[in-house]
Design an enzyme around this catalytic site. Structure first.
Site, short mmCIF file in Angstrom:
data_model
loop_
_atom_site.label_atom_id
_atom_site.label_comp_id
_atom_site.label_asym_id
_atom_site.label_seq_id
_atom_site.Cartn_x
_atom_site.Cartn_y
_atom_site.Cartn_z
N GLY A 121 0.72 -0.99 -0.19
CA GLY A 121 -0.30 -0.36 0.29
C GLY A 121 1.07 1.85 0.01
O GLY A 121 1.72 1.21 0.23
N LYS A 161 2.26 -1.20 -9.69
CA LYS A 161 2.30 0.63 -9.77
C LYS A 161 3.79 1.13 -10.12
O LYS A 161 3.25 1.69 -10.25
CB LYS A 161 1.75 0.28 -8.85
N ASP A 184 -2.35 3.32 -4.58
CA ASP A 184 -0.75 3.62 -4.21
C ASP A 184 -0.18 4.52 -5.11
O ASP A 184 0.79 5.53 -5.40
CB ASP A 184 0.20 2.54 -4.44
#
Length: 323
Positions: free
Chosen positions: A135, A190, A242
Site C-alpha cells: 500500500g 504500480k 498507491d
C-alpha cells in the site's frame, strides 16, 4: 502463534529501517538485521540514525543472521525483490523453518513472473506462514507524522488478522486483504506505472498522468483476472490507492527514475518497476493479456525505443470502448 513478541526485520534501507523503528516504538521486541558489509548498517551501528530518522533505544541491531532469527515470531523482509530467492537460501541455512514471513516489498521475479509469496513458499518450509504488507506511504511522510492506509494479506486467515490487529495504529491504518494474487500483482505493477509517469514528466507531458492512471489500472485489472485474482483489487490500496505516492510524489524512486531516463540523466537508486515490467510482460504473453502501457515501458527501457515516439504510439492504437 497466539501473540507476537519478537520481530526480526531484514533490510536496513529506508523502508526496512522505518518498519523496524515503527514496530519497536509500538512495543514489540525488534531486531533489525543488515549485512556487516552494508554501508547503511555501518551507519546505523555507528550513529543510531540515518538521513531520515533516529533509531529508538529499544531497537536491537545485528549483523549475525542466525542470532537475529533466534526466538523470532515474525520475520519482516524489506529488500530488493530480485534478491529474495537467494535470501531464502540463507534463511534455510540459518535454520529458519517455522514462523511467519511478512513481505514488505513490491515486485515480481524477473525471469519467471512469479509472485514473491510464491518464491517463499517454494524455498522455505511448509510450516512458514507468508503474508504481504502493501500500500501507499513514503518514509519521509511517515517520519513527519503524516498517516496513511495500507493492507496486509495472507492465505492464512488467522495470520492475516493477527498481523493487522497487532500492527495497526494511529500512523498506519491497516485493512484486511482479500486477494493475494491481485494485491501482489497490483502492488508490483504500480511501480511500472510510476516509471511511465516519470517518462511523461521527463518529456513535459505530465497532464497525461490522469489518462495513464485510468488506463494503467484497467490493463492491470485484466491481468489480475486472467491470473485468477479479483480484478477489483486493481482499484484498491495495493495499486490505484498507491498512485499518489508513486505517480506524483517527489519521493517516488520509480517516477524519478522514469524522469531521469527520459532526460538522459543518471539514476542510482532502486526502481523496482525496471525489473517488474519484464516480468509483467512474461505473464501477459503466457496468459494472452494485452498490456500496452507495460509493453511500451519495456520497449523504452530495454529495446531502445524513443521515449516520445513510444508514448505517442499508444494514441495510435485502435479506438475502442472504455470498458
Amino acid at each position: 502463534m497466539e501473540k507476537i513478541k519478537n520481530i526480526t526485520v531484514i533490510g536496513c534501507g529506508r523502508w526496512g529501517t522505518f518498519i523496524a523503528s515503527h514496530l519497536s516504538n509500538a512495543g514489540f521486541t525488534v531486531t533489525l538485521y543488515g549485512r556487516e558489509s552494508s554501508k547503511n548498517m555501518q551507519e546505523l551501528i555507528a550513529t543510531r540514525k540515518n538521513a531520515l530518522m533516529r533509531l529508538p533505544d529499544t531497537l536491537h541491531l545485528s549483523t549475525d543472521l542466525k542470532a537475529a532469527l533466534k526466538d523470532c515470531d515474525v520475520l519482516v523482509i524489506s529488500i530488493a525483490s530480485q534478491q529474495l530467492r537467494a535470501l531464502c537460501g540463507e534463511l534455510r541455512a540459518a535454520g529458519f523453518t517455522k514462523g511467519t514471513v511478512v513481505l514488505c516489498m513490491k515486485g515480481l521475479e524477473i525471469g519467471t513472473g512469479k509472485r514473491l509469496s510464491t518464491i517463499v513458499e517454494e524455498e522455505l518450509s511448509e510450516d512458514i506462514n507468508t503474508a504481504v504488507w502493501l500500500g501507499p506511504g513514503h518514509v519521509q511522510d511517515f517520519c513527519r507524522g503524516i498517516p496513511n492506509c495500507m493492507v496486509i494479506d495472507s492465505t492464512n486467515e488467522q495470520t492475516k488478522r493477527l498481523l493487522v490487529d497487532a500492527f495497526s495504529g494511529r500512523l498506519i491504518r491497516f485493512y484486511y486483504g482479500q486477494d493475494m494474487i491481485g494485491n501482489e500483482i497490483g502492488a508490483a505493477a504500480k511501480n511500472v506505472v510510476g516509471i511511465a509517469a516519470g517518462l511523461l514528466d521527463g518529456i513535459s507531458l505530465s497532464p497525461l498522468k490522469g489518462a495513464l492512471m485510468s488506463r494503467g489500472t484497467r490493463e492491470i485489472a485484466r491481468l489480475i483476472a486472467a491470473l485468477g485474482g479479483n480484478e477489483q483489487s486493481a482499484w484498491g490500496l495495493c495499486h490505484l490507492g498507491d498512485y499518489e505516492a508513486t505517480v506524483f510524489s517527489p519521493h517516488s524512486h520509480n517516477r524519478a527514475f522514469g524522469e531521469a531516463f527520459a532526460k538522459g540523466e543518471a539514476f542510482d537508486a532502486l526502481a523496482e518497476g525496471y525489473y517488474t515490467v519484464r516480468a509483467l510482460n512474461i505473464l501477459a504473453e503466457k496468459y494472452l493479456v494485452e498490456l500496452p502501457i507495460c509493453h511500451t515501458v519495456e520497449a523504452v527501457l530495454y529495446h531502445g525505443a524513443h521515449v516520445r515516439e513510444a508514448l505517442f504510439s499508444l494514441f495510435e492504437r485502435s479506438i475502442k470502448n472504455e470498458f
